[in-house]
Design a protein around this motif. Structure first.
Motif, short mmCIF file in Angstrom:
data_model
loop_
_atom_site.label_atom_id
_atom_site.label_comp_id
_atom_site.label_asym_id
_atom_site.label_seq_id
_atom_site.Cartn_x
_atom_site.Cartn_y
_atom_site.Cartn_z
N GLY A 23 0.78 -1.23 0.00
CA GLY A 23 0.00 0.00 0.00
C GLY A 23 0.81 1.28 0.00
O GLY A 23 0.27 2.36 -0.02
N ASP A 24 2.14 1.17 0.06
CA ASP A 24 2.98 2.36 0.08
C ASP A 24 2.86 3.15 -1.22
O ASP A 24 2.64 2.58 -2.29
N THR A 25 3.03 4.45 -1.12
CA THR A 25 2.97 5.30 -2.30
C THR A 25 4.21 5.08 -3.16
O THR A 25 5.33 5.13 -2.66
N PRO A 26 4.04 4.83 -4.46
CA PRO A 26 5.21 4.62 -5.32
C PRO A 26 6.08 5.87 -5.41
O PRO A 26 5.61 6.99 -5.24
N VAL A 27 7.33 5.67 -5.66
CA VAL A 27 8.29 6.76 -5.79
C VAL A 27 8.28 7.27 -7.23
O VAL A 27 8.41 6.49 -8.17
N GLY A 28 8.13 8.58 -7.40
CA GLY A 28 8.14 9.17 -8.73
C GLY A 28 9.55 9.42 -9.24
O GLY A 28 10.40 9.94 -8.50
N LEU A 29 9.81 9.03 -10.49
CA LEU A 29 11.12 9.22 -11.10
C LEU A 29 10.91 9.86 -12.47
O LEU A 29 10.33 9.24 -13.37
N ALA A 30 11.36 11.10 -12.63
CA ALA A 30 11.14 11.85 -13.87
C ALA A 30 12.30 11.63 -14.83
O ALA A 30 13.46 11.77 -14.46
N VAL A 31 11.97 11.31 -16.08
CA VAL A 31 12.96 11.17 -17.13
C VAL A 31 12.83 12.40 -18.04
O VAL A 31 11.76 12.66 -18.59
N ARG A 67 11.51 -1.35 -9.05
CA ARG A 67 10.41 -1.87 -8.23
C ARG A 67 9.87 -0.78 -7.31
O ARG A 67 10.62 -0.13 -6.59
N GLY A 68 8.56 -0.57 -7.36
CA GLY A 68 7.94 0.47 -6.55
C GLY A 68 8.14 1.87 -7.08
O GLY A 68 7.83 2.85 -6.39
N THR A 69 8.64 2.00 -8.31
CA THR A 69 8.93 3.31 -8.89
C THR A 69 7.98 3.60 -10.05
O THR A 69 7.69 2.71 -10.84
N HIS A 99 9.51 -2.10 -21.40
CA HIS A 99 10.77 -2.14 -20.66
C HIS A 99 10.54 -1.87 -19.17
O HIS A 99 11.10 -2.56 -18.31
N VAL A 100 9.72 -0.88 -18.86
CA VAL A 100 9.45 -0.54 -17.47
C VAL A 100 8.71 -1.68 -16.77
O VAL A 100 9.03 -2.04 -15.64
N ILE A 101 7.73 -2.26 -17.44
CA ILE A 101 6.97 -3.36 -16.85
C ILE A 101 7.87 -4.58 -16.62
O ILE A 101 7.79 -5.25 -15.58
N ALA A 102 8.75 -4.88 -17.57
CA ALA A 102 9.66 -6.00 -17.42
C ALA A 102 10.58 -5.82 -16.22
O ALA A 102 11.02 -6.81 -15.60
N ALA A 103 10.88 -4.56 -15.87
CA ALA A 103 11.72 -4.26 -14.72
C ALA A 103 10.91 -4.13 -13.43
O ALA A 103 11.45 -3.69 -12.41
N GLN A 104 9.63 -4.49 -13.47
CA GLN A 104 8.71 -4.46 -12.32
C GLN A 104 8.45 -3.04 -11.82
O GLN A 104 8.20 -2.82 -10.64
N GLY A 105 8.52 -2.08 -12.76
CA GLY A 105 8.19 -0.72 -12.40
C GLY A 105 6.81 -0.33 -12.90
O GLY A 105 6.02 -1.17 -13.36
#
Length: 393
Positions: A131-139, A194-196, A212-218
């Motif tokens: 339930g934790d809030t995912p971490v945002g990562l801007a590209v 993961r979690g990002t 690519h992102v889904i394969a990395a569990q993001g």
């Protein structure tokens, strides 16, 4: 040497009124040792300094606000013997030529990988609970406008920065005859996703990027514009008028007032984008407070986050926080004068950009909200920067 940065920072600021509270941070490993892992491009014969010591000098100087290689050399020459000893510079002070040649011949990827992995260890919080809030990562990408490559074009860098702290944890240089799209996967390959939640502008709304992102569990949250015409047409046809308003935010700044209204729609299989679970519509109404001119715009986005993973307010926050990377660009351009820099030789422009990113990330992690004030502090107290970095462990 203390094991926690909070003790060191508390001593730093005994005589300083900080504009922000101190935050508890874990003890950092020796950064000079991390920088020593960067391949040394110099010939073994004639070396007088460890590469880690020279790069540590550059970083401490950048923490103090220096903007050029010549300024770093002057910083070294003006520093006292105790500071140079703590940095591992026991010989004569390195001059501009020594520093310039080193930075111009560095392996940029190796430098970015080393410092990115180091700061990412302390800049992110693990997501242990579902339930934790995912971490945002801007590209996002940015040109170093004052630099030049062999093709007489500015160096262009693609970076991944954390939303909340504007801390860059990965960076890649875009080849002169390419663009950001091929660099997306290499940029993220060394990051644990993961979690990002990866956020990016419409250029990166690509099916291969999502896979690519889904394969990395993001997770991804991507804006949809004209480069995905069929997908955008699908999103426009969703029953938005039947969906109630789910989030509304108002912001004021830069001479304007902006109202953002958000609606979220769960999508059925068949949407022309892989793994998409929710579609987002944001209507922005911007009023120029000086002229009274009103601008309205509708933005669509897709995400693989389910309603249980991110509610409408969290999605709105992720969308808004993506643009915190622009604040990072502003700091680099205004406080550090990056676009006006005339560092042009080899990989030196990229290396200096990396040092600026790392310095800003360290300041943010230490609790500074005003980077100009932070550079003033470290300029008058450079020994505090070496303590902060734990360079003498």
């Amino acid at each position: 040497m203390p094991s926690s940065l909070i003790d060191a920072l508390a001593r730093h600021h005994e005589d300083v009124d900080l504009p922000c509270p101190l935050i508890e941070l874990p003890g950092l490993c020796t950064l000079a040792d991390v920088l020593d892992q960067v391949p040394d491009p110099r010939r073994v014969r004639g070396r007088r300094y460890r590469i880690g010591s020279l790069l540590a000098l550059c970083l401490v100087a950048v923490l103090s606000g220096t903007k050029s290689v010549a300024a770093i050399a002057r910083f070294a020459a003006d520093s006292n013997s105790d500071l140079r000893t703590r940095l591992g510079l026991t010989c004569a002070t390195p001059n501009t030529t020594t520093l310039g040649r080193l930075l111009a011949r560095l392996d940029g990827d190796a430098l970015d990988d080393a410092v990115g992995a180091w700061i990412a260890r302390y800049a992110t919080d693990p997501v242990d609970e579902p339930g934790d809030t995912p971490v945002g990562l801007a590209v996002d990408g940015k040109a170093v406008r004052g630099s030049r490559t062999d093709n007489d074009k500015a160096v262009y860098l693609l970076a991944a920065a954390l939303h909340t702290s504007q801390t860059v944890i990965a960076q890649r240089q875009i080849p002169a005859k390419s663009n950001e799209i091929p660099a997306f996967a290499p940029l993220l390959n060394r990051i644990d996703l993961r979690g990002t939640v990866i956020t990016a502008d419409a250029m990166h709304t690509q099916r291969a990027h999502a896979e690519h992102v889904i394969a990395a569990q993001g997770h991804y949250l991507l804006v949809v514009k004209g480069n995905q015409k069929k997908l955008r047409k699908q999103l426009k046809k969703l029953p938005w008028r039947q969906i109630p308003l789910q989030d509304r935010t108002t912001t004021t700044g830069h001479g304007r007032r902006e109202i953002r209204r958000l609606k979220v729609c769960t999508v059925q299989p068949g949407l022309l984008f892989p793994h998409a679970v929710q579609a987002i519509e944001i209507k922005r109404r911007r009023v120029n407070r000086r002229t009274g001119k009103v601008q309205t715009k509708t933005v669509y986005a897709v995400t693989n986050l389910s309603p249980g993973q991110a509610n409408p307010s969290q999605l709105a926050e992720l969308m808004q926080n993506h643009w915190s990377v622009e604040a990072l660009h502003h700091v680099r351009d205004v406080t550090y004068g990056q676009d006006a820099s005339r560092v042009r030789t080899g990989t030196a422009p990229r290396a200096m950009a990396t040092m600026r990113n790392l310095a800003i990330g360290l300041m943010r992690q230490a609790g500074w909200t005003n980077i100009a004030a932070a550079t003033d502090h470290y300029r008058s107290r450079p020994e505090h920067a070496t303590t902060l970095l734990d360079l003498t462990a």
